[in-house]
Design an enzyme around this catalytic site. Structure first.
Site, PDB file in Angstrom:
ATOM      1  N   CYS A  34       0.876  -1.160  -0.004  1.00 46.06           N
ATOM      2  CA  CYS A  34       0.067  -0.050  -0.184  1.00 46.06           C
ATOM      3  C   CYS A  34       0.999   1.074  -0.155  1.00 46.06           C
ATOM      4  O   CYS A  34       1.806   1.502   0.966  1.00 46.06           O
ATOM      5  CB  CYS A  34      -0.950   0.193   1.008  1.00 46.06           C
ATOM      6  SG  CYS A  34      -1.876   1.377   1.073  1.00 46.06           S
ATOM      7  N   HIS A  43      -9.298  -3.507  -2.457  1.00 49.52           N
ATOM      8  CA  HIS A  43      -8.607  -3.022  -1.491  1.00 49.52           C
ATOM      9  C   HIS A  43      -8.455  -1.590  -1.184  1.00 49.52           C
ATOM     10  O   HIS A  43      -8.786  -0.727  -0.204  1.00 49.52           O
ATOM     11  CB  HIS A  43      -6.902  -3.172  -2.124  1.00 49.52           C
ATOM     12  CG  HIS A  43      -5.710  -2.211  -1.182  1.00 49.52           C
ATOM     13  ND1 HIS A  43      -4.787  -3.330  -0.745  1.00 49.52           N
ATOM     14  CD2 HIS A  43      -6.180  -1.159  -1.579  1.00 49.52           C
ATOM     15  CE1 HIS A  43      -3.996  -2.316  -0.184  1.00 49.52           C
ATOM     16  NE2 HIS A  43      -3.519  -0.860  -0.530  1.00 49.52           N
ATOM     17  N   GLU A  44      -9.044  -0.736  -2.673  1.00 45.43           N
ATOM     18  CA  GLU A  44      -9.129   0.524  -2.597  1.00 45.43           C
ATOM     19  C   GLU A  44     -10.754   1.001  -1.810  1.00 45.43           C
ATOM     20  O   GLU A  44     -11.103   1.730  -1.099  1.00 45.43           O
ATOM     21  CB  GLU A  44      -9.662   1.352  -4.180  1.00 45.43           C
ATOM     22  CG  GLU A  44      -8.271   1.060  -4.931  1.00 45.43           C
ATOM     23  CD  GLU A  44      -6.781   1.569  -3.614  1.00 45.43           C
ATOM     24  OE1 GLU A  44      -7.208   2.346  -3.269  1.00 45.43           O
ATOM     25  OE2 GLU A  44      -5.425   0.901  -4.027  1.00 45.43           O
ATOM     26  N   HIS A  95     -10.508   1.339   2.245  1.00 41.71           N
ATOM     27  CA  HIS A  95      -9.727   2.804   2.483  1.00 41.71           C
ATOM     28  C   HIS A  95     -10.503   3.358   3.247  1.00 41.71           C
ATOM     29  O   HIS A  95     -10.911   4.302   3.866  1.00 41.71           O
ATOM     30  CB  HIS A  95      -8.564   3.059   1.786  1.00 41.71           C
ATOM     31  CG  HIS A  95      -7.453   3.044   1.610  1.00 41.71           C
ATOM     32  ND1 HIS A  95      -6.738   3.076   2.939  1.00 41.71           N
ATOM     33  CD2 HIS A  95      -6.430   2.112   0.544  1.00 41.71           C
ATOM     34  CE1 HIS A  95      -5.613   2.386   2.329  1.00 41.71           C
ATOM     35  NE2 HIS A  95      -4.709   1.722   1.016  1.00 41.71           N
TER      36      HIS A  95
END
Length: 185
Positions: free
Chosen positions: A111, A154-155, A158
């Site tokens: 990341c 993954h995004e 966030h």
């Protein structure tokens, strides 16, 4: 232009906060920010520009909280293992369906906000269907699998205050849950 000095690093509370929805249509400023995030990814993947501006390659994506903006928007720019290209700036992305089966990258995840290696497998849904609004104001529905599904999840994490290493089994970082296969096999 976004550079590495703009990237928020782990430990900053904004990375643990659930981001707010973007009111649609997005403002000109929100569109500009998202376009800049996409530009950062493209620049970071261009060897010459990355060297010139000292950019760490954004392998897949960048979420707004990573540049200090707690809004539900992220950019992705990458090719999957089959050479299919994904390049999007998305507002209010959400998973509307997913597989039971899971997958992971055998070399783990990294990341831009994490300046250290975190060994371990990050189990994610093998297939997802994602809905969002793109930079042109169109509603998009994307059916993603394998590597693409991993990058988008993954995004999305966030935007929910979740870091990739939160998914790693604390007792056994290389534990492979049932019904889970490596993405890169």
């Amino acid at each position: 232009m976004i550079t590495m000095k703009d990237i928020i690093r782990e430990g900053d509370p904004i990375l643990r906060k659930v981001a707010s929805d973007v009111e649609l249509p997005p403002t000109a400023e929100e569109k500009n920010i998202l376009e800049s995030m996409l530009e950062f990814l493209k620049n970071s993947q261009d060897e010459e520009l990355a060297k010139k501006y000292d950019l760490r390659p954004g392998v897949g994506g960048l979420a707004a909280p990573q540049i200090g903006i707690s809004k539900r928007m992220f950019a992705v720019h990458f090719q999957d293992f089959d050479g299919a290209e994904y390049s999007y700036g998305l507002f209010n992305p959400k998973i509307v369906s997913h597989s039971v089966a899971k997958t992971y990258l055998s070399n783990g995840e990294g990341c831009l906000s994490v300046d250290r290696e975190v060994p371990g497998y990050v189990p994610r849904y093998q297939k997802i269907t994602l809905k969002a609004t793109d930079l042109n104001g169109n509603e998009v529905k994307l059916k993603l699998k394998g590597y693409a599904a991993i990058v988008f999840q993954h995004e999305l994490d966030h935007l929910n205050g979740v870091m990739f290493y939160d998914h790693i089994n604390k007792g056994d970082p290389f534990f492979i849950p049932d019904n889970t296969i490596a993405c890169d096999q």
